[in-house]
Write an enzyme that holds these catalytic residues in place. Structure first.
Site, PDB file in Angstrom:
ATOM      1  N   PRO A 114     -13.609  -0.691   2.169  1.00  0.00           N
ATOM      2  CA  PRO A 114     -13.002   0.024   3.302  1.00  0.00           C
ATOM      3  C   PRO A 114     -12.305   1.325   2.902  1.00  0.00           C
ATOM      4  O   PRO A 114     -12.450   2.345   3.587  1.00  0.00           O
ATOM      5  CB  PRO A 114     -12.011  -1.003   3.866  1.00  0.00           C
ATOM      6  CG  PRO A 114     -12.643  -2.322   3.551  1.00  0.00           C
ATOM      7  CD  PRO A 114     -13.238  -2.122   2.175  1.00  0.00           C
ATOM      8  N   ASP A 115     -11.566   1.309   1.816  1.00  0.00           N
ATOM      9  CA  ASP A 115     -10.917   2.532   1.349  1.00  0.00           C
ATOM     10  C   ASP A 115     -11.943   3.618   1.063  1.00  0.00           C
ATOM     11  O   ASP A 115     -11.804   4.775   1.504  1.00  0.00           O
ATOM     12  CB  ASP A 115     -10.116   2.255   0.074  1.00  0.00           C
ATOM     13  CG  ASP A 115      -8.675   1.872   0.350  1.00  0.00           C
ATOM     14  OD1 ASP A 115      -8.005   2.615   1.079  1.00  0.00           O
ATOM     15  OD2 ASP A 115      -8.219   0.842  -0.161  1.00  0.00           O
TER      16      ASP A 115
END
Length: 384
Positions: A168-169
């Site tokens: 996600p990052d």
């Protein structure tokens, strides 16, 4: 030659991974990225493990092609300096918790009033409004709430699993850099800046929908329970390691059975068509595993290549960076950092024929460019 974003100035107040990766991407493409950090410690990623000469690998790998300025945002001088820089820049990006930038006087309304052409970017974790917007967030929490952990598990009945990288990052960083360049292009036509709001949760759910939410696409016909998908198991144990084999089309199935001399698999009615091979995927996977277990990896790959069957060796990180295809692509490069010494990194992945991306400057030490940058904006050094 210079990068495609040469002449674009970015004021970067982000920390850790998602924002810094986005702005490093812009920096690789030629933008002048000015990283604003607190004097007491700076970006948190400066202090994590895997370090040399007091520089962390994480910071080095997400902050090249930037200049570092230290400003205390708790002071009027520090805030005034940031406002002055934003008024003379193209992009302003922050990943404070929702509402913090506004309370500081660095929100979209305040800065766009100073610079109507400004592209202002707000990165959040869960979102900018809603019941979780103010909650602290880290990558595993986004994996959990987005259903990525159950997708990784394979079915709703299996124990949820984290993807073993901060997906996600990283995807948020990539999506953010794309959104910024789209907004810059729009500004070229309209002359107007705008506010981009993006959250890690938005990014991952959109990412999953293209391939993992088919059972929830047709309204009224949603799947009540997800079953395991075959693609999560396309890694097979061989005599001396593992090989990934992806057999989708009929000609590939025929080529596979020919390569390993197993005509009985081709004649098996359970595997006669792509649909039947999917319906009987567990049996198919078991059959493939049993058939290839006795092969050495190199021998099996050679046989599969001869029949044009999609395959690849399963490599460790060390093996990956030494693989001839990685070398042929020129992905991994070495550069000399003045503090941390010789570094090995991945280059920018896009190859521009006329405006190539480049590693123009190493990741900065904390506050390295404060005096230089403040002077460029006509600000006193005492504003730091």
């Amino acid at each position: 030659m210079t990068g495609p974003l040469t002449g674009v100035r970015v004021i970067d107040l982000t920390t850790v991974i998602s924002g810094p990766l986005a702005t490093m991407t812009l920096g690789d493409q030629g933008a002048d990225v000015i990283k604003v950090e607190q004097p007491s410690g700076g970006d948190f990623s400066r202090h994590v493990a895997t370090r040399r000469a007091d520089m962390s690998a994480s910071f080095l790998n997400n902050n090249r092609n930037k200049r570092s300025v230290t400003l205390d945002l708790k002071t009027d001088d520090g805030l005034n300096a940031v406002q002055t820089m934003a008024a003379q820049s193209d992009v302003f990006i922050q990943n404070f918790r929702p509402g913090v930038a506004e309370r500081l006087g660095l929100g979209y309304n305040a800065l766009s009033a100073l610079n109507p052409k400004l592209i202002y970017v707000s990165i959040a974790g869960f979102g900018h409004t809603g019941p979780l917007a103010q909650n602290p967030v880290y990558d595993p929490l986004i994996q959990a709430i987005s259903a990525l952990t159950t997708v990784q598990a394979g079915s709703d009945e299996d124990r949820p699993r984290l993807v073993r990288t901060i997906l996600p990052d990283k995807l948020t960083g990539i999506q953010t850099s794309q959104a910024i360049t789209a907004a810059l292009f729009s500004r070229e036509r309209s002359g107007e800046g705008q506010h981009i709001q993006i959250s890690m949760l938005d990014v991952i759910i959109a990412f999953l929908w293209s391939s993992d939410m088919n059972g929830h696409t047709f309204v009224g016909d949603e799947m009540e329970r997800e079953e395991a998908q075959s693609y999560i198991d396309l890694i097979y144990e061989v005599e001396d390691g593992f090989v990934s084999i992806a057999v989708m089309q009929d000609k590939q199935w025929q080529g596979f059975t020919k390569a390993i001399i197993r005509p009985d698999l081709l004649e098996d009615p359970r595997f006669a068509t792509p649909e039947l091979r999917e319906i009987n995927r567990d049996a198919r996977l078991e059959a493939i595993q049993d058939a290839v277990r006795g092969f050495a990896a190199a021998d099996l790959i050679k046989l599969l290549d001869a029949e044009n069957v999609p395959n690849a060796p399963v490599l460790s990180r060390t093996q990956m960076r030494q693989h001839p295809q990685v070398a042929a692509n020129g992905i991994v490069v070495e550069t000399l950092h003045p503090v941390a010494g010789m570094l090995r990194q991945a280059r920018h992945p896009s190859n521009f024929s006329k405006t190539p991306a480049a590693i123009r400057r190493p990741a900065p030490t904390l506050g390295e460019h404060t005096q230089e940058v403040l002077a460029e904006f006509g600000l006193p050094v005492s504003g730091a």
